[in-house]
Design a protein around this motif. Structure first.
Motif, PDB file in Angstrom:
ATOM      1  N   GLN A 408       0.833  -1.215   0.000  1.00  0.00           N
ATOM      2  CA  GLN A 408       0.000   0.000   0.000  1.00  0.00           C
ATOM      3  C   GLN A 408       0.859   1.252   0.000  1.00  0.00           C
ATOM      4  OE1 GLN A 408      -3.175   0.549  -0.305  1.00  0.00           O
ATOM      5  NE2 GLN A 408      -3.638  -1.647  -0.530  1.00  0.00           N
ATOM      6  N   ARG A 411       2.535   1.940  -3.312  1.00  0.00           N
ATOM      7  CA  ARG A 411       1.587   2.493  -4.294  1.00  0.00           C
ATOM      8  C   ARG A 411       1.390   3.978  -4.072  1.00  0.00           C
ATOM      9  NH1 ARG A 411      -0.796  -0.969  -7.601  1.00  0.00           N
ATOM     10  NH2 ARG A 411      -0.807  -3.166  -6.957  1.00  0.00           N
ATOM     11  N   ARG A 412       1.225   4.383  -2.836  1.00  0.00           N
ATOM     12  CA  ARG A 412       1.025   5.808  -2.563  1.00  0.00           C
ATOM     13  C   ARG A 412       2.241   6.607  -2.961  1.00  0.00           C
ATOM     14  NH1 ARG A 412      -2.629   6.664   2.785  1.00  0.00           N
ATOM     15  NH2 ARG A 412      -4.313   5.316   2.079  1.00  0.00           N
ATOM     16  N   ILE A 414       4.389   5.851  -5.297  1.00  0.00           N
ATOM     17  CA  ILE A 414       4.445   5.950  -6.773  1.00  0.00           C
ATOM     18  C   ILE A 414       3.421   6.975  -7.266  1.00  0.00           C
ATOM     19  CG2 ILE A 414       3.975   4.697  -8.929  1.00  0.00           C
ATOM     20  CD1 ILE A 414       5.135   2.191  -7.480  1.00  0.00           C
ATOM     21  N   ASP A 415       2.164   6.888  -6.740  1.00  0.00           N
ATOM     22  CA  ASP A 415       1.126   7.841  -7.145  1.00  0.00           C
ATOM     23  C   ASP A 415       1.568   9.274  -6.949  1.00  0.00           C
ATOM     24  OD1 ASP A 415      -0.712   6.171  -8.112  1.00  0.00           O
ATOM     25  OD2 ASP A 415      -2.054   6.169  -6.345  1.00  0.00           O
ATOM     26  N   SER A 416       2.054   9.572  -5.742  1.00  0.00           N
ATOM     27  CA  SER A 416       2.404  10.972  -5.455  1.00  0.00           C
ATOM     28  C   SER A 416       3.623  11.400  -6.272  1.00  0.00           C
ATOM     29  CB  SER A 416       2.637  11.173  -3.948  1.00  0.00           C
ATOM     30  OG  SER A 416       3.613  10.236  -3.514  1.00  0.00           O
ATOM     31  N   SER A 417       4.552  10.435  -6.559  1.00  0.00           N
ATOM     32  CA  SER A 417       5.708  10.802  -7.376  1.00  0.00           C
ATOM     33  C   SER A 417       5.256  11.151  -8.791  1.00  0.00           C
ATOM     34  CB  SER A 417       6.707   9.651  -7.448  1.00  0.00           C
ATOM     35  OG  SER A 417       7.214   9.392  -6.173  1.00  0.00           O
ATOM     36  N   LEU A 418       4.339  10.291  -9.313  1.00  0.00           N
ATOM     37  CA  LEU A 418       3.850  10.570 -10.670  1.00  0.00           C
ATOM     38  C   LEU A 418       3.188  11.944 -10.745  1.00  0.00           C
ATOM     39  CD1 LEU A 418       2.418   7.163 -11.947  1.00  0.00           C
ATOM     40  CD2 LEU A 418       4.402   8.423 -12.791  1.00  0.00           C
ATOM     41  N   ASN A 419       2.551  12.336  -9.663  1.00  0.00           N
ATOM     42  CA  ASN A 419       1.909  13.647  -9.627  1.00  0.00           C
ATOM     43  C   ASN A 419       2.883  14.782  -9.899  1.00  0.00           C
ATOM     44  OD1 ASN A 419      -0.796  13.872  -9.508  1.00  0.00           O
ATOM     45  ND2 ASN A 419      -0.918  13.356  -7.310  1.00  0.00           N
ATOM     46  N   ARG A 422       3.178  15.546 -13.614  1.00  0.00           N
ATOM     47  CA  ARG A 422       2.043  16.122 -14.331  1.00  0.00           C
ATOM     48  C   ARG A 422       2.305  17.563 -14.787  1.00  0.00           C
ATOM     49  NH1 ARG A 422      -3.327  15.067 -14.896  1.00  0.00           N
ATOM     50  NH2 ARG A 422      -3.233  13.264 -13.510  1.00  0.00           N
TER      51      ARG A 422
END
Ligand code: GDP
Ligand code: MG
Length: 449
Positions: A408, A411-412, A414-419, A422
């Motif tokens: 978990q 995943r968080r 990775i999500d925040s890094s991808l942000n 943007r």
């Protein structure tokens, strides 16, 4: 020979186009196509026999006649030879598609057209009347009948008429391409001939003057015109031609033109004075001589005419480029134009993108500089520091700590890094979009069909 006739037809057509466009020489301020075309002008004193010579070359009665000044506008007469047996007819430029087969109506039309411009007055006008005659009995030739030269203004004429006529005639004969048919009556002393006086002035070497002696039948008994006809009185490069036209009495009796030609032939053949010259005398010989000469002149002029037309085309093309091309009317042609435009646009736009024209390099710059630069500024060292990773992982686990891997939490992370990506990615898209729009605008401006 066939090509030569085609050539004369072409020159005649060009001359017609000139008249239609209001270009009939005269105006020295502009270069005119008219001036580069050869033609034959009939020049002479009043009643010297100009109209008669013209008519006998054509083999038809169609010119207005009468005493005094009858020809008051230049008459541009184009003769077209047609096949033997074809119907003879005449056509005016100002009355297109109306065929005259009755030549007395041609005469009336010339009179009416003259009066339309000059009124019933005895004024003259430089605006020509254009008449084409199609007949098996003529040779291809363009001739211009001009008002007769006079010495004094008579009752009802303005004082300036003598000079006006002289100026009008001169405006035709002074052109180097004008072949002068100088008409002198044989019963008048050559030294007093208006035609020769004017011809000598504009063509001193006698290169483009054809001397024509009319009224040989009216000479005093015991005299002849051999001095003139054999070129001893006044020398010209071209041979003098003597003719015998119909007398006024013949005209009154309606003597047929063909009869008149036959009588003319007989006159020369049976004449003790002119018998030895018979094959080089008469209207028919004159017509052949002129046609042959015109051919050689046109041949010599072709390069000049071609270059004149070429220059005019260039001028018009560049004006069209400036004004824009006319759009076709029918749907098929419009579609074609649109497709052509699209293809041309496509070509230009592609060149901007792929090289040849500027633009594509800026798109490369976005990916090569702007994007990597922005990515380098992303604070991954802070975001992925051990404290932050620990915090994110334990927050993601909640009250149930992970057993093997903190899925978990990863995943968080990775999500925040991808942000972080943007922002720079969207900025790059915007930049490329902006560049592309600019290139489209530019390509439209540069598209030429
Ligand atoms: P223009 O004023 O120069 O056009 O002269 P025309 O052609 O109208 O001729 C004037 C007059 O001369 C007319 O009556 C003709 O019939 C007459 N005429 C012209 N040429 C000859 C000719 O060769 N012989 C004779 N006898 N009369 C002629
Ligand atoms: Mg006349």
């Amino acid at each position: 020979m066939a090509t030569m006739e085609g050539l004369i037809r072409l020159v005649n057509a060009l001359q017609k186009a000139c008249t239609k466009l209001g270009d009939f020489g005269g105006d020295a301020s502009l270069p005119t196509l008219w001036d580069s075309l050869p033609s034959v002008a009939v020049v002479g004193g009043q009643s010297s026999g100009k109209s008669s010579v013209l008519e006998s070359i054509v083999g038809r009665d169609f010119l207005p006649r009468g005493s005094g000044i009858v020809t008051r506008r230049p008459l541009v007469l184009q003769l077209y030879k047609t096949e033997q047996g074809e119907q003879e007819y005449a056509e005016f430029l100002h009355l297109p598609n109306k065929r005259f087969t009755d030549f007395s109506l041609v005469r009336k039309e010339i009179q009416d057209e003259t009066d339309k411009i000059t009124g019933k007055s005895k004024q003259i006008s430089p605006v020509p009347i254009q008449l084409s005659i199609y007949s098996p009995n003529v040779v291809n030739l363009t001739m211009i009948d001009l008002p007769g030269l006079t010495k004094v203004a008579v009752e009802g004429q303005p004082e300036s008429i003598v000079q006006d006529i002289e100026n009008l005639v001169r405006s035709y004969v002074e052109k180097p391409n004008c072949i002068i048919l100088a008409i002198t009556p044989a019963n008048q002393d050559i030294a007093t001939s208006d035609a020769i006086r004017l011809a000598r002035e504009v063509d001193p070497a006698g290169e483009r003057t054809f001397g024509v002696l009319t009224k040989l039948d009216l000479m005093d008994r015991g005299t002849n015109a051999l001095e003139v006809l054999e070129g001893r009185s006044y020398r010209l490069q071209q041979p003098w031609v003597g003719v015998v036209n119909r007398s006024q009495a013949d005209i009154n009796r309606n003597v047929d033109m063909m009869d008149a030609r036959r009588r003319e032939r007989e006159f020369f053949a049976s004449s003790p004075d002119y018998g030895h010259l018979a094959s080089k005398m008469g209207s028919e010989y004159l017509a052949k001589l002129l046609s042959r000469h015109l051919e050689s002149v046109i041949k010599a002029r072709i390069p000049a005419i071609a270059s004149f037309i070429g220059r005019s085309i260039d001028g018009l093309e560049s004006e069209l480029d400036h004004l824009g091309r006319p759009v076709a009317i029918d749907a098929g042609a419009q579609l074609y134009t649109i497709l052509e435009l699209c293809r041309a646009f496509d070509r230009t736009f592609k060149e901007h993108l792929e090289g040849g024209r500027p633009g594509g390099d800026r798109i490369y710059g976005v990916f090569d500089h702007q994007l990597p630069g922005a990515l380098r500024k992303i604070p991954f060292d802070r975001h992925l520091s051990i404290q932050n990773v620990r915090r994110v992982v334990s927050e993601a686990d909640g009250y149930q700590p992970h057993l093997i891997a903190p899925e978990q939490g990863y995943r968080r992370l990775i999500d925040s890094s991808l942000n972080f990506f943007r922002g720079p990615a969207e900025a790059s898209v915007d930049a490329v979009h902006h560049i592309l729009k600019e290139l489209v605008r530019k390509s439209i401006g540069e598209t030429q069909v």
